[in-house]
Write an enzyme that holds these catalytic residues in place. Sequence first.
Site, PDB file in Angstrom:
ATOM      1  N   HIS A 270     -47.619 -39.547  17.767  1.00 50.56           N
ATOM      2  CA  HIS A 270     -47.717 -41.017  17.698  1.00 50.56           C
ATOM      3  C   HIS A 270     -49.050 -41.391  17.067  1.00 50.56           C
ATOM      4  CE1 HIS A 270     -47.612 -45.215  18.991  1.00 50.56           C
ATOM      5  NE2 HIS A 270     -46.311 -45.025  19.159  1.00 50.56           N
ATOM      6  N   ASP A 328     -38.923 -41.877  21.397  1.00 43.62           N
ATOM      7  CA  ASP A 328     -37.666 -41.487  20.734  1.00 43.62           C
ATOM      8  C   ASP A 328     -37.147 -40.128  21.148  1.00 43.62           C
ATOM      9  OD1 ASP A 328     -39.316 -43.074  18.139  1.00 43.62           O
ATOM     10  OD2 ASP A 328     -37.438 -43.811  18.988  1.00 43.62           O
TER      11      ASP A 328
HETATM   12  C1  SDX Z   1     -42.285 -44.966  16.896  1.00 48.25           C
HETATM   13  O1  SDX Z   1     -46.488 -47.462  16.253  1.00 48.25           O
HETATM   14  C2  SDX Z   1     -45.625 -47.557  17.199  1.00 48.25           C
HETATM   15  O2  SDX Z   1     -45.919 -48.116  18.237  1.00 48.25           O
HETATM   16  C3  SDX Z   1     -44.268 -46.962  16.876  1.00 48.25           C
HETATM   17  C4  SDX Z   1     -43.340 -46.891  18.101  1.00 48.25           C
HETATM   18  C5  SDX Z   1     -42.950 -48.282  18.560  1.00 48.25           C
HETATM   19  O3  SDX Z   1     -42.578 -48.400  19.720  1.00 48.25           O
HETATM   20  O4  SDX Z   1     -42.926 -49.197  17.666  1.00 48.25           O
HETATM   21  O5  SDX Z   1     -43.981 -46.177  19.161  1.00 48.25           O
HETATM   22  C6  SDX Z   1     -42.036 -46.150  17.743  1.00 48.25           C
HETATM   23  O6  SDX Z   1     -42.230 -45.093  15.693  1.00 48.25           O
HETATM   24  C7  SDX Z   1     -42.682 -43.655  17.554  1.00 48.25           C
HETATM   25  C8  SDX Z   1     -42.925 -42.536  16.517  1.00 48.25           C
HETATM   26  C9  SDX Z   1     -41.558 -42.015  16.096  1.00 48.25           C
HETATM   27  N1  SDX Z   1     -41.701 -41.028  14.984  1.00 48.25           N
HETATM   28  C10 SDX Z   1     -41.433 -39.749  15.188  1.00 48.25           C
HETATM   29  O7  SDX Z   1     -41.168 -39.236  16.278  1.00 48.25           O
HETATM   30  C11 SDX Z   1     -41.443 -38.929  13.896  1.00 48.25           C
HETATM   31  C12 SDX Z   1     -42.241 -37.640  14.163  1.00 48.25           C
HETATM   32  N2  SDX Z   1     -43.617 -38.018  14.384  1.00 48.25           N
HETATM   33  C13 SDX Z   1     -44.518 -37.903  13.224  1.00 48.25           C
HETATM   34  O8  SDX Z   1     -43.929 -38.270  12.014  1.00 48.25           O
HETATM   35  C14 SDX Z   1     -45.869 -38.465  13.537  1.00 48.25           C
HETATM   36  O9  SDX Z   1     -46.210 -38.113  14.804  1.00 48.25           O
HETATM   37  C15 SDX Z   1     -46.169 -39.932  13.360  1.00 48.25           C
HETATM   38  C16 SDX Z   1     -45.767 -40.431  12.016  1.00 48.25           C
HETATM   39  C17 SDX Z   1     -45.471 -40.720  14.423  1.00 48.25           C
HETATM   40  C18 SDX Z   1     -47.651 -40.024  13.484  1.00 48.25           C
HETATM   41  O10 SDX Z   1     -48.168 -39.132  12.513  1.00 48.25           O
HETATM   42  P1  SDX Z   1     -49.720 -39.083  12.230  1.00 48.25           P
HETATM   43  O11 SDX Z   1     -50.222 -40.435  11.919  1.00 48.25           O
HETATM   44  O12 SDX Z   1     -50.009 -37.992  11.240  1.00 48.25           O
HETATM   45  O13 SDX Z   1     -50.247 -38.681  13.663  1.00 48.25           O
HETATM   46  P2  SDX Z   1     -51.560 -37.995  13.936  1.00 48.25           P
HETATM   47  O14 SDX Z   1     -52.631 -38.453  12.989  1.00 48.25           O
HETATM   48  O15 SDX Z   1     -51.836 -38.122  15.387  1.00 48.25           O
HETATM   49  O16 SDX Z   1     -51.257 -36.446  13.607  1.00 48.25           O
HETATM   50  C19 SDX Z   1     -52.238 -35.516  13.941  1.00 48.25           C
HETATM   51  C20 SDX Z   1     -51.794 -34.227  13.294  1.00 48.25           C
HETATM   52  C21 SDX Z   1     -51.520 -34.353  11.811  1.00 48.25           C
HETATM   53  O17 SDX Z   1     -51.868 -33.113  11.249  1.00 48.25           O
HETATM   54  P3  SDX Z   1     -53.289 -32.997  10.460  1.00 48.25           P
HETATM   55  O18 SDX Z   1     -53.240 -34.015   9.345  1.00 48.25           O
HETATM   56  O19 SDX Z   1     -54.367 -33.293  11.495  1.00 48.25           O
HETATM   57  O20 SDX Z   1     -53.310 -31.575   9.946  1.00 48.25           O
HETATM   58  O21 SDX Z   1     -50.564 -33.772  13.896  1.00 48.25           O
HETATM   59  C22 SDX Z   1     -49.585 -33.643  12.878  1.00 48.25           C
HETATM   60  C23 SDX Z   1     -50.029 -34.481  11.710  1.00 48.25           C
HETATM   61  O22 SDX Z   1     -49.547 -33.914  10.499  1.00 48.25           O
HETATM   62  N3  SDX Z   1     -48.339 -34.151  13.448  1.00 48.25           N
HETATM   63  C24 SDX Z   1     -47.235 -33.434  13.641  1.00 48.25           C
HETATM   64  C25 SDX Z   1     -46.312 -34.313  14.238  1.00 48.25           C
HETATM   65  N4  SDX Z   1     -46.886 -35.503  14.391  1.00 48.25           N
HETATM   66  C26 SDX Z   1     -48.128 -35.416  13.890  1.00 48.25           C
HETATM   67  N5  SDX Z   1     -46.923 -32.150  13.366  1.00 48.25           N
HETATM   68  C27 SDX Z   1     -45.679 -31.754  13.687  1.00 48.25           C
HETATM   69  N6  SDX Z   1     -44.733 -32.513  14.270  1.00 48.25           N
HETATM   70  C28 SDX Z   1     -45.021 -33.810  14.561  1.00 48.25           C
HETATM   71  N7  SDX Z   1     -44.099 -34.566  15.109  1.00 48.25           N
END
Ligand code: SDX
Length: 393
Positions: A270, A328
Site C-alpha cells: 500500500h 483487496d
Molecule cells: C487500494 O490509496 C488507497 O488508499 C488505495 C486503497 C483505497 O482504499 O482506496 O487502499 C485501495 O488501491 C489498495 C492497493 C491495491 N493494489 C494492490 O494490491 C496491487 C498490488 N500492490 C502494489 O501494486 C503496490 O503495493 C501499490 C501500488 C499498492 C503500492 O506500490 P508502491 O507505491 O511501490 O509501494 P511501496 O513504495 O510501499 O513499495 C515498496 C517496495 C517497492 O520496491 P522498491 O522500489 O523499494 O524496490 O515494495 C515493492 C515496490 O516495488 N512492492 C511490492 C508490492 N508492493 C510494493 N513487491 C511485490 N508485491 C507487491 N504487492
Amino acid sequence: QGHVFTYDPGFTSTASCQSTITYIDGDEGVLLHRGYPIEQLAEKSHYLEVCYLLLYGDLPTAEQLEDFENRVTKHTMLHEQMQYFYRGFRRDSHPMAIMVGVVGAMSAFYHDSLDINDPWHREVASIRMIAKMPTIAAWAYKYSIGQPFIYPRNDLDYASNFLHMCFAVPAEEYVVNPILARAMDRIFTLHADHEQNASTSTVRLASSSGANPFACIAAGIACLWGPAHGGANQACLEMLREIGTPDRIPEYIERAKDKNDPFRLMGFGHRVYKNYDPRAKVMKQSADEVLELLGIENNPTLQVAKELERIALQDDYFQEKKLFPNVDFYSGIILDAMGFPTSMFTPIFAVARTVGWISQWKEQLSDPEHKIGRPRQLYMGHPRRDYVDIENR
Ligand code: SDX
C-alpha cells in the site's frame, strides 16, 4: 495544516488538500472516519449509517437515520430511458466500462436541473448517487449475463436490495440470505472512504473545475478500475486461483521479489500503510465467518490466501519493504463465495466508495479557499531551441 512532504528527487510538495473526513496512520495501521475507528464501525454500525457519518460529520440519531435511509430508498430507481445506454454495450463488456458510461450519462439526466453552487442541490445529487449506484452496478451485471434487469425494492435494506437486484430472476422468488446481506453490508462499509487515494483525488480534481457530480464520479470510477488500485480485488482472486495450491506459493513469492519481473502480489502492499491494513483484518475475519456459515470453510482459495499471507509475512523482503495484506486481499474470496464473477468485484468497490467520493466532492466545493486543481511539474526536457527545417534534420 499544509504539511510539506519531501520526495526522493529532492523537491517538496504540499498535501493535496485539507480534510476532516478520514484519517489514516499508515505506520500504526489506523483508519478513522470522522474520528471513529473502522473496526468499531464494521462491527457495530452499518453502511448507510456510515454514509451519514461521512456526509454530515456525526453519527445520526434514530430519527435522522430513518429520514436518511428513507431518502436514499426513494431514489434507488433509474430513469427508464437509461436502460438504452446498457443495450448499446457488447454483452461481454466489463461492468466497469458500463458503469463509467452510465454514470457519466447521468449528467444528461439529472445534472441539468442541478446548480452545484446551491448546497441543497449538492445534497440532492449526493443522495441520488448513493441511492442509484447499486442499481447501476446490478444492471451492469444482469446485462453482462443476458438476464432481465431487476428493479430495486423499497422493503429491502441497502445491501439486501443490491443482492436481490443481482441474483433475483422474474421466474421465481429470490430470498436474500441474511448472512450474505450482513457480509455485503460490511464490505460496503470497509470500502466507504480512504482519504486521498487515487480515485478520490481524481474526483476532487475534477470537482475543482466545477464539473457536475456525475461527471466527477465517472472520472473516479475510471481511475478505480486500474489493477494497482480498485482493480486489485479482481486481480488478487485471479492470482490466488492461478497459484491454485499451497505448494506453488514459493514460486510466486520469488517472482514478486524479482525486480526484473513485473509481477506484483495482488492484495499486498500500500502507498500509505506500512503496517497491516485494518480493513484487511476485518475482511479476513469476515471471510472466515461467511465461508464457515456457508459450509465452505475449506475453500481452497481461502487456504491458499492464508498460507500465502503466512509465508509472505515471514519473508525478509516483505518485512523490509513493510508489505502487508491490504483491503483487496480477502474481499474477493467473500464476493466469490456470494456468487459474484471476478468482473463484479471492482464495480462493488465503486458502489461502496461512492459515498467517499461524494463526501469529498462536497467538502471540496464547500471549502471557501477551493480553487481549480493545477498541479505543477519538474521539467526535465530540452532547454529552449530553434526550429530546424526538415531538409536540415
Ligand atoms: C487500494 O490509496 C488507497 O488508499 C488505495 C486503497 C483505497 O482504499 O482506496 O487502499 C485501495 O488501491 C489498495 C492497493 C491495491 N493494489 C494492490 O494490491 C496491487 C498490488 N500492490 C502494489 O501494486 C503496490 O503495493 C501499490 C501500488 C499498492 C503500492 O506500490 P508502491 O507505491 O511501490 O509501494 P511501496 O513504495 O510501499 O513499495 C515498496 C517496495 C517497492 O520496491 P522498491 O522500489 O523499494 O524496490 O515494495 C515493492 C515496490 O516495488 N512492492 C511490492 C508490492 N508492493 C510494493 N513487491 C511485490 N508485491 C507487491 N504487492
